[in-house]
Scaffold this active site. Structure first.
Site, mmCIF file in Angstrom:
data_model
loop_
_atom_site.group_PDB
_atom_site.id
_atom_site.type_symbol
_atom_site.label_atom_id
_atom_site.label_comp_id
_atom_site.label_asym_id
_atom_site.label_seq_id
_atom_site.Cartn_x
_atom_site.Cartn_y
_atom_site.Cartn_z
ATOM 1 N N CYS A 184 -18.488 52.860 61.334
ATOM 2 C CA CYS A 184 -18.754 51.983 60.175
ATOM 3 C C CYS A 184 -17.870 52.357 59.000
ATOM 4 C CB CYS A 184 -20.224 52.077 59.795
ATOM 5 S SG CYS A 184 -20.774 53.777 59.551
ATOM 6 N N GLU A 231 -15.149 42.719 60.173
ATOM 7 C CA GLU A 231 -15.278 44.041 60.790
ATOM 8 C C GLU A 231 -14.973 43.909 62.287
ATOM 9 O OE1 GLU A 231 -19.208 45.788 61.378
ATOM 10 O OE2 GLU A 231 -18.445 47.700 60.632
ATOM 11 N N LYS A 241 -35.753 53.168 68.856
ATOM 12 C CA LYS A 241 -35.071 52.382 69.897
ATOM 13 C C LYS A 241 -33.560 52.573 69.773
ATOM 14 C CE LYS A 241 -33.496 48.113 70.389
ATOM 15 N NZ LYS A 241 -32.349 48.403 71.260
ATOM 16 N N GLU A 284 -28.459 50.522 56.924
ATOM 17 C CA GLU A 284 -27.056 50.958 56.863
ATOM 18 C C GLU A 284 -26.289 49.982 57.733
ATOM 19 O OE1 GLU A 284 -26.116 53.174 54.902
ATOM 20 O OE2 GLU A 284 -27.978 54.222 54.443
HETATM 21 P P1 NDP Z 1 -26.385 45.871 66.303
HETATM 22 O O1 NDP Z 1 -26.834 45.364 64.986
HETATM 23 O O2 NDP Z 1 -25.972 44.883 67.325
HETATM 24 O O3 NDP Z 1 -27.526 46.749 66.986
HETATM 25 C C1 NDP Z 1 -28.092 47.882 66.370
HETATM 26 C C2 NDP Z 1 -29.473 48.126 66.956
HETATM 27 O O4 NDP Z 1 -30.333 47.055 66.589
HETATM 28 C C3 NDP Z 1 -29.479 48.163 68.478
HETATM 29 O O5 NDP Z 1 -30.443 49.106 68.895
HETATM 30 C C4 NDP Z 1 -29.899 46.750 68.826
HETATM 31 O O6 NDP Z 1 -30.453 46.604 70.091
HETATM 32 C C5 NDP Z 1 -30.932 46.476 67.743
HETATM 33 N N1 NDP Z 1 -31.179 45.073 67.484
HETATM 34 C C6 NDP Z 1 -30.350 44.016 67.666
HETATM 35 N N2 NDP Z 1 -30.951 42.874 67.258
HETATM 36 C C7 NDP Z 1 -32.184 43.215 66.800
HETATM 37 C C8 NDP Z 1 -33.289 42.490 66.250
HETATM 38 N N3 NDP Z 1 -33.228 41.182 66.055
HETATM 39 N N4 NDP Z 1 -34.397 43.169 65.903
HETATM 40 C C9 NDP Z 1 -34.457 44.500 66.048
HETATM 41 N N5 NDP Z 1 -33.463 45.247 66.580
HETATM 42 C C10 NDP Z 1 -32.331 44.618 66.941
HETATM 43 O O7 NDP Z 1 -25.219 46.919 65.993
HETATM 44 P P2 NDP Z 1 -24.259 47.611 67.044
HETATM 45 O O8 NDP Z 1 -25.096 48.390 68.001
HETATM 46 O O9 NDP Z 1 -23.311 46.589 67.552
HETATM 47 O O10 NDP Z 1 -23.502 48.676 66.120
HETATM 48 C C11 NDP Z 1 -22.344 48.397 65.421
HETATM 49 C C12 NDP Z 1 -22.634 48.068 63.964
HETATM 50 O O11 NDP Z 1 -23.321 49.143 63.346
HETATM 51 C C13 NDP Z 1 -21.375 47.858 63.140
HETATM 52 O O12 NDP Z 1 -21.527 46.728 62.319
HETATM 53 C C14 NDP Z 1 -21.307 49.112 62.287
HETATM 54 O O13 NDP Z 1 -20.599 48.967 61.085
HETATM 55 C C15 NDP Z 1 -22.744 49.403 62.074
HETATM 56 N N6 NDP Z 1 -22.924 50.808 61.695
HETATM 57 C C16 NDP Z 1 -23.228 51.104 60.397
HETATM 58 C C17 NDP Z 1 -23.338 52.423 60.000
HETATM 59 C C18 NDP Z 1 -23.691 52.750 58.584
HETATM 60 O O14 NDP Z 1 -24.084 53.891 58.350
HETATM 61 N N7 NDP Z 1 -23.578 51.847 57.643
HETATM 62 C C19 NDP Z 1 -23.118 53.532 60.935
HETATM 63 C C20 NDP Z 1 -22.816 53.095 62.273
HETATM 64 C C21 NDP Z 1 -22.710 51.773 62.630
HETATM 65 P P3 NDP Z 1 -29.478 46.180 71.302
HETATM 66 O O15 NDP Z 1 -28.506 47.269 71.426
HETATM 67 O O16 NDP Z 1 -30.339 46.076 72.461
HETATM 68 O O17 NDP Z 1 -28.844 44.879 70.884
#
Ligand code: NDP
Length: 491
Positions: free
Chosen positions: A292, A394, A182, A258
């Site tokens: 990130c 962040e 997803k 991650e």
């Molecule tokens: P989110 O946590 O909001 O969303 C990530 C994914 O999870 C999306 O596909 C989202 O769907 C889905 N999601 C949200 N809530 C749920 C749930 N309860 N159950 C299952 N899936 C869920 O992150 P962002 O998209 O806002 O990305 C930014 C974040 O990602 C930052 O904190 C960044 O640091 C982190 N990141 C970390 C990396 C690493 O390697 N450590 C690399 C890149 C980013 P939907 O979009 O529909 O909400």
């Protein structure tokens, strides 16, 4: 400006080898963040579609032939997938630039090739793996097998959609698992094509499924609770990771997370500023700071603080903010209205906390066609208080905090005063200090005199609340396999 495709796309989930008509007429729109134009209508996967995807993945896992086919054949199909991605790289890069708002050349030259390499790397890596044999008394043969786990839910964020999804899909498939993917609902375009690319590469139906929807109470949540799912690999916010861990707990799903970061980028007085400044600029503002690994807290030794501030400000002022489709653009918009509001809310926080604005803090002057885009200038604050919210939270946008320090001990104290621990950066010409500081910063990756240099064999992941587990090389393979010990009496 390059030619941009303007037709609105219709995006559907891909399940069991074909695009799926949704059981409801629920749809959501995807916007180009540079212009706010609608670029896609997406059919939302409801519980029924997610259930079909998970059952298709389970069937493909149980009945094969993916898991049981010769390793060389499986890996050959993954390499073919990588080739198809490269054959379609202009199209994929255009979509990624339009969907995320990142500069097209970055997508074309870096992220899409890296996505292809994620698949190729893990295919090559898997083929070269050995497994242990434990010499015992001469009557026994004792050895280990690494077997696929089952069905994996791969959930990815919007900042590097295609690159991060393939980073999970490569080891998942190489090990013989099947997947339900997803992407984030704001950036589904490139990932929506992975199912058809897998099919074209000869990967059997049901092995790669892609569903589109939201997180809580929607596709994301169903994928983390579904009984057919064995493991969850998630990249996203720390708060989401916590909620997914709870969702998966009842059926004890394996998890790899991650999560967020707030890296300290530490500049000592003996650093080569000619290198440190341009690299720190990239670390702060690449992908509009939506990385990130961003070096979003820049700790600078007091003796060079003023010089650093002035040179960094000048460099930021020359950063070209503009249309992601233009080849000269360094920085595009923020990804969405919601995210723009979150990031710009920190400008008020910074002001209330008494930070000094050095550069930016407002919308840049832009041509008419970008007037609705979610743009913010590269923004630099000086904040002496490392406990201030802009130094701790962040922001995930083009907002960086400069914090002065006196001694190495103080720098370490500030660097480690965080809930996160994904990465850190150290700039010094003193080799002993480079080692010492690298050992004491509590983070999963430390770059010395460089940033974002990756070897895909190396462990990648976070200390503290930046993650659970590691990805990369054999670390990914350990997550995506079950180790089985076999002991045979030879009599
Ligand atoms: P989110 O946590 O909001 O969303 C990530 C994914 O999870 C999306 O596909 C989202 O769907 C889905 N999601 C949200 N809530 C749920 C749930 N309860 N159950 C299952 N899936 C869920 O992150 P962002 O998209 O806002 O990305 C930014 C974040 O990602 C930052 O904190 C960044 O640091 C982190 N990141 C970390 C990396 C690493 O390697 N450590 C690399 C890149 C980013 P939907 O979009 O529909 O909400």
């Amino acid at each position: 400006m390059e030619q941009v495709q303007t037709r609105v796309k219709e995006v559907k989930s891909f399940v069991d080898g074909e695009y799926l008509e949704s059981s409801t007429d629920a749809k959501f729109d995807v916007y180009n963040p540079a212009t706010q134009e609608i670029i896609a209508h997406v059919q939302e996967a409801k519980e029924e579609e997610v259930d079909r995807a998970c059952r298709a993945a389970r069937k493909a896992f149980e009945e094969g032939p993916w898991r049981t086919m010769p390793l060389s054949e499986r890996c050959q199909k993954l390499r073919r997938m990588a080739e198809i991605i490269l054959e379609r790289k202009e199209e994929l890069a255009r979509l990624e630039a339009m969907d995320v708002g990142k500069p097209y050349p970055v997508a074309l030259e870096k992220e899409i090739p890296r996505a292809a390499n994620n698949l190729k790397f893990f295919a090559d890596f898997m083929e070269k793996q050995g497994a242990e044999v434990y010499p015992m008394d001469e009557d026994y043969l004792n050895y280990t097998r690494y077997e696929p786990v089952g069905v994996a839910s791969l959930i990815t964020p919007w900042n590097l959609p295609f690159m991060l999804t393939t980073w999970k899909l490569g080891p998942c498939l190489a090990a013989g698992n099947t997947a339900v993917i997803k992407p984030a609902e704001v950036t589904p375009l490139t990932v929506s094509l992975l199912g058809e690319i897998a099919k074209e590469a000869g990967i059997p139906d049901g092995v790669v499924n892609v569903v589109h929807g939201f997180g809580p109470g929607s596709a994301g949540e169903y994928m983390t609770t579904h009984p057919d799912v064995d493991l969850i690999s998630f990249t996203g916010e720390t708060a989401t990771g916590k909620s997914i861990m709870k969702s998966g707990a009842d059926s004890l799903k394996k998890v790899s997370f991650e999560l967020g970061g707030k890296a300290a980028n530490i500049i000592f007085e003996d650093a080569n500023l000619d290198k440190a400044i341009p690299t720190s600029l990239q670390a702060a503002f690449m992908n509009s700071g939506q990385v990130c690994l961003a070096g979003s807290r820049i700790l600078v030794q007091r003796s060079i603080f003023d010089e650093f501030v002035e040179r960094f400000r000048e460099a930021a002022a020359s950063f070209k903010v503009g249309d992601p489709q233009d080849s000269g653009t360094n920085m595009g918009p923020l990804v969405s209205k919601e995210h723009y509001e979150k990031v710009t809310s920190y400008l008020k926080v910074a002001e209330e906390e008494g930070a000094t604005l050095v550069h930016g803090g407002k919308r840049p002057e832009l041509p008419e066609h970008l007037k609705n885009g979610y743009y913010l200038e590269p923004t630099i604050y000086i904040q002496e208080d490392p406990k201030a919210r802009i130094s701790q939270e962040e922001i995930f946008g083009p907002v960086v905090t400069l914090i002065p320090f006196e001694t190495e001990e103080e720098a370490l104290e500030i660097a480690n005063d965080t809930d996160y621990g994904l990465n850190g950066v150290v700039w010094t010409d003193n080799l002993q200090r480079a080692h010492r500081v690298s050992h004491h910063v509590r983070a999963g990756t430390i770059w010395v005199n460089c940033w974002f240099v990756r070897d895909l064999r190396a462990p990648f992941g976070g200390f503290n609340q930046s993650g659970v587990g590691r990805e990369g090389g054999h670390h990914s393979m350990e997550f995506f396999t079950e180790a089985k010990n076999i002991c045979i009496a030879l009599e």
